[in-house]
Design a protein around this motif. Structure first.
Motif, PDB file in Angstrom:
ATOM      1  N   UNK A 498      42.975  39.439  42.234  1.00  0.00           N
ATOM      2  CA  UNK A 498      43.519  38.343  42.115  1.00  0.00           C
ATOM      3  C   UNK A 498      42.546  37.219  41.271  1.00  0.00           C
ATOM      4  N   UNK A 499      43.023  36.310  40.452  1.00  0.00           N
ATOM      5  CA  UNK A 499      42.683  35.552  39.886  1.00  0.00           C
ATOM      6  C   UNK A 499      42.780  33.979  40.101  1.00  0.00           C
ATOM      7  N   UNK A 500      41.622  33.281  40.262  1.00  0.00           N
ATOM      8  CA  UNK A 500      41.894  31.868  40.120  1.00  0.00           C
ATOM      9  C   UNK A 500      41.152  31.282  39.151  1.00  0.00           C
ATOM     10  N   UNK A 501      41.972  30.624  38.205  1.00  0.00           N
ATOM     11  CA  UNK A 501      41.276  29.823  36.954  1.00  0.00           C
ATOM     12  C   UNK A 501      41.815  28.451  36.448  1.00  0.00           C
ATOM     13  N   UNK A 502      41.187  28.072  35.854  1.00  0.00           N
ATOM     14  CA  UNK A 502      41.507  26.670  35.260  1.00  0.00           C
ATOM     15  C   UNK A 502      42.200  26.787  33.978  1.00  0.00           C
ATOM     16  N   UNK A 503      43.241  25.969  33.852  1.00  0.00           N
ATOM     17  CA  UNK A 503      43.890  25.960  32.528  1.00  0.00           C
ATOM     18  C   UNK A 503      45.130  26.916  32.492  1.00  0.00           C
ATOM     19  N   UNK A 504      45.313  27.177  31.236  1.00  0.00           N
ATOM     20  CA  UNK A 504      46.785  27.982  31.156  1.00  0.00           C
ATOM     21  C   UNK A 504      46.824  29.407  30.461  1.00  0.00           C
ATOM     22  N   UNK A 505      45.475  29.659  29.971  1.00  0.00           N
ATOM     23  CA  UNK A 505      45.455  30.930  29.148  1.00  0.00           C
ATOM     24  C   UNK A 505      45.071  32.041  30.161  1.00  0.00           C
ATOM     25  N   UNK A 506      45.297  33.337  30.059  1.00  0.00           N
ATOM     26  CA  UNK A 506      44.929  34.358  30.755  1.00  0.00           C
ATOM     27  C   UNK A 506      43.849  35.328  30.305  1.00  0.00           C
ATOM     28  N   UNK A 507      42.793  34.951  30.453  1.00  0.00           N
ATOM     29  CA  UNK A 507      41.509  35.455  30.155  1.00  0.00           C
ATOM     30  C   UNK A 507      40.566  35.691  31.362  1.00  0.00           C
ATOM     31  N   UNK A 508      39.274  36.144  31.169  1.00  0.00           N
ATOM     32  CA  UNK A 508      38.131  36.094  32.084  1.00  0.00           C
ATOM     33  C   UNK A 508      37.192  35.257  31.471  1.00  0.00           C
ATOM     34  N   UNK A 509      37.326  34.334  30.713  1.00  0.00           N
ATOM     35  CA  UNK A 509      36.458  33.208  30.204  1.00  0.00           C
ATOM     36  C   UNK A 509      36.656  32.284  30.890  1.00  0.00           C
ATOM     37  N   UNK A 510      35.461  31.216  30.841  1.00  0.00           N
ATOM     38  CA  UNK A 510      35.538  29.922  31.470  1.00  0.00           C
ATOM     39  C   UNK A 510      35.478  30.087  33.019  1.00  0.00           C
ATOM     40  N   UNK A 511      35.677  28.767  33.523  1.00  0.00           N
ATOM     41  CA  UNK A 511      35.440  28.834  35.077  1.00  0.00           C
ATOM     42  C   UNK A 511      36.679  29.406  35.669  1.00  0.00           C
ATOM     43  N   UNK A 512      36.178  30.133  36.887  1.00  0.00           N
ATOM     44  CA  UNK A 512      37.347  30.404  37.743  1.00  0.00           C
ATOM     45  C   UNK A 512      36.558  31.629  38.395  1.00  0.00           C
ATOM     46  N   UNK A 513      37.518  32.221  39.280  1.00  0.00           N
ATOM     47  CA  UNK A 513      36.877  33.697  40.222  1.00  0.00           C
ATOM     48  C   UNK A 513      38.054  34.496  40.234  1.00  0.00           C
ATOM     49  N   UNK A 514      37.334  35.719  40.194  1.00  0.00           N
ATOM     50  CA  UNK A 514      38.008  37.033  40.238  1.00  0.00           C
ATOM     51  C   UNK A 514      37.904  37.698  41.387  1.00  0.00           C
ATOM     52  N   UNK A 515      38.649  37.715  42.032  1.00  0.00           N
ATOM     53  CA  UNK A 515      38.645  38.408  43.432  1.00  0.00           C
ATOM     54  C   UNK A 515      39.075  39.773  43.483  1.00  0.00           C
ATOM     55  N   UNK A 516      38.056  40.687  43.918  1.00  0.00           N
ATOM     56  CA  UNK A 516      38.468  42.254  43.839  1.00  0.00           C
ATOM     57  C   UNK A 516      38.441  42.771  45.012  1.00  0.00           C
TER      58      UNK A 516
END
Length: 694
Positions: A498-516
């Motif tokens: 599950x990924x929580x992120x800021x903005x509208x783009x799908x990537x693993x860059x920038x601020x956010x959290x990847x839950x695994x």
């Protein structure tokens, strides 16, 4: 936003079209052949019809805005700009168009020359262009809000004075043609004369505006010292002034209470204590970018926690913030003297000084705190943190809790967006079936869009207030959080990332959290969110003192606008309330126990997250229609062209700020104050005291 942008584009198009038409009719006397005259005439006719169509579209947009948001949203336009447009356009249809159609069978001779040079063929096009230009200018740079008759007459006078200059050139040429003394100049000379007329017109307009600007400059200078309540612009919301009459004879202080005395119960024992030291310190973000930050305790967004019902004590010490600091408990309804607004509820805490805040933590939920001294600068530099109040009863409704404060930093590597000091994608392992609560705080100066991808979720709290029976939202639904706003978001961890992120783009860059779950995936795949969460259609309606009310004791309106002008002697793009900037904005006066309704109408070009200190607002209507699920908030984001009706119970006596939480907007005037009718100021704001609230 659509109506504002559309109006802006239409008025600009009208201005350009009529300006070209004005140049075109000015050149008709120089046409040498019947064919060219016929072609020019047809082009000008079509341009006139197009101008009429654009004017009709503009009027339709005004009607749409009126139907959608009511009279207040169009009052300024109807009373000031519409009369100018009508005065400017009427001569086109009464005089210019009939004369233009009358050129159908003309051939280039002396009679045709006189007819093509007639002032009533030419000047109406100038008038239409000028009227359109005034409409375009006021759409963007000086939106009329609650105009007086004098303001309307002033705009009409400006229109007529500016129109005089080109009219003199036209009349002079027409007279020469009638007397037979006119000779056609070379094209370059004609262009030079036209440019000269335009420049002279501009000089006249600028001279008039300069006089207005000088007046604006002089009145914009803030006093060295002032009280925070504007007694000259009292607004009682349609109710009786009550004890405000006592303000006029305040020397006897009968029944009055000072802000400094509104401390709450200071005799109760303290349950939890904190110490926050305001200090400058270099911090390093996760990416390695460095920030010369202003911090509490040398940390990025320190966390304070309490349990509902506890007495909290926080001692603020200023180590080295030169202009002083305070702490405002954003969204928390503390006693007035603990609200942290310099010049209103306390004096600023200077270097080497301290101030102790004490209050009972009555409200559970997610809140934050920040300095309110020159807040646009101080919050930006890092003087903020989170304040979490857990419910009185032990209710373990989540297995994992993550606090995320979104903020923009100015670093040695440029602008960086981060959650706290984490400007990269974080990784966090969560076992399947575990529940996760995200406490989200937007400490930015603009609303932010977020996505939770890969799982359904619920928004369980808005601005610290629990949502009744929150629905499940698909991971395809994004949500937007106002500047200063908070959401609690809960989800159950599935057996995939599950990924929580800021903005509208799908990537693993920038601020956010990847839950695994069991192992960290290399490149997880997610699908972008397409929907957007709407709190007005979510969960069960809030139920409180104002949700069922059909009448209110006081009703206020706040029309949010913008204009160019001076603030404290400096030229700014100003953000206004009811056409004015602080300290010329009204003071809303209420009485304890009253129910209060406020209508926000945003006529400006920006969103405005409106934040009322000391109270929570219940949202009742949006764009004139009752919302399906009224909700409770303390920071309501009002988009351009939107209107909201909110209500609250006046149950926390004091003097309270009510302002836009895009702090740069508050810094140039988008501030007013809510005043209980029996409360007296205890402090002063201004350079003399050093109390500089924003």
């Amino acid at each position: 936003m659509f109506v504002t942008v559309a109006s802006m584009m239409v008025t600009y198009a009208m201005t350009v079209l009529w300006s070209i038409a004005g140049m075109g009719v000015t050149g008709l006397p120089y046409v040498k052949s019947h064919t060219r005259l016929k072609t020019s005439r047809m082009l000008l006719l079509w341009m006139s019809y197009a101008g009429a169509l654009l004017a009709s579209i503009w009027l339709a947009l005004i009607i749409i805005l009126y139907v959608r948001s009511g009279w207040w949203s169009v009052e300024g336009i109807v009373k000031t700009i519409l009369p100018v447009v009508l005065v400017g356009y009427a001569p086109v249809f009464l005089y210019a168009l009939p004369r233009l159609r009358g050129l159908r069978r003309s051939v280039p001779d002396q009679e045709t020359l006189i007819r093509t040079a007639h002032p009533m063929l030419i000047i109406p096009n100038y008038a239409a262009a000028l009227a359109s230009g005034i409409a375009a200018y006021h759409t963007v740079f000086s939106q009329p809000t609650l105009p007086s008759l004098l303001e309307t007459l002033g705009i009409l006078l400006l229109f007529l004075l500016v129109l005089v200059v080109p009219s003199l050139f036209v009349f002079r040429r027409y007279q020469a043609i009638r007397e037979g003394t006119f000779t056609a100049s070379p094209a370059w000379k004609r262009l030079l004369k036209f440019a000269l007329a335009g420049a002279t017109t501009a000089v006249v307009a600028i001279a008039i505006l300069a006089v207005q600007a000088w007046t604006d400059y002089r009145t914009s200078i803030l006093p060295e010292a002032s009280g925070m309540m504007n007694h000259e612009r009292i607004d009682t919301g349609g109710g009786a002034p009550a004890m405000m009459l006592g303000h006029q004879a305040r020397h006897n202080h009968t029944g009055m209470v000072a802000v400094a005395a509104l401390t709450g119960d200071l005799s109760a024992p303290v349950d939890i204590q904190y110490e926050l030291v305001a200090q400058k310190r270099q911090i390093t973000l996760a990416s390695g970018a460095k920030v010369e930050a202003w911090t509490y305790n040398g940390e990025v967004a320190p966390q304070l926690r309490a349990r509902q019902g506890e007495n909290v004590e926080v001692k603020l010490i200023n180590r080295d913030i030169d202009k002083g600091v305070t702490i405002h408990w954003h969204g928390y309804n503390v006693p007035n003297a603990m609200d942290g607004v310099p010049g209103m509820t306390q004096n600023v805490v200077r270097p080497g000084e301290s101030f102790t805040y004490r209050f009972r933590a009555e409200q559970e939920g997610t809140y934050w705190f920040h300095s309110h001294q020159q807040a646009a600068e101080q919050v930006r530099n890092g003087l903020f943190g989170s304040f979490i109040v857990e419910p009185q009863e032990e209710t373990a409704n989540s297995d994992e809790e993550v606090i995320l404060i979104n903020h923009n930093w100015t670093t040695d590597r440029g602008e960086k967006t981060a959650f706290g000091d984490q400007d990269l994608m974080q990784r966090k392992q969560i076992m399947p079936g575990k529940t996760v609560k995200l406490r989200l705080i937007n400490a930015n100066n603009q609303s932010q869009k977020y996505m939770l991808l890969g799982s359904d979720y619920s928004i369980t709290s808005i601005d610290g207030t629990p949502v009744r029976q929150p629905d499940s939202l698909s991971g395809q639904t994004a949500f937007r959080l106002a500047a200063g706003g908070r959401y609690d978001v809960s989800f159950t961890m599935p057996d995939h990332p599950v990924q929580f992120k800021l903005g509208e783009t799908i990537d693993l860059e920038g601020p956010g959290i990847l839950f695994y779950t069991n192992s960290l995936p290399n490149r997880p795949s997610f699908q972008a969110a397409t929907g957007l969460f709407d709190p007005s259609e979510y969960g069960e309606p809030a139920v409180n003192e104002v949700t069922a009310a059909t009448e209110f004791d006081k009703e206020f309106r706040m029309i949010l606008g913008n204009r160019m002008g001076f603030y404290n002697g400096e030229f700014h793009f100003l953000w206004t309330v009811n056409g004015e900037v602080y300290p010329h904005t009204p003071t809303f006066v209420v009485k304890e126990g009253e129910t209060i309704k406020t209508t926000f109408i945003n006529k400006s070009l920006s969103e405005h997250p409106m934040h009322l200190h000391g109270h929570h607002m219940t949202v009742l209507k949006k764009n004139g229609k009752r919302v399906k699920t009224p909700w409770v908030t303390d920071t309501l984001n009002v988009e351009p062209d939107e209107s909201y009706e909110v209500a609250f119970l006046a149950d926390n006596p004091g003097m309270w700020m009510d302002h836009c939480h895009i702090l740069e907007h508050a810094a140039v005037g988008m501030v007013l104050h809510l005043m209980y009718d029996n409360v007296m100021p205890s402090y002063e704001a201004g350079m003399r005291s050093g109390n500089l609230p924003e």
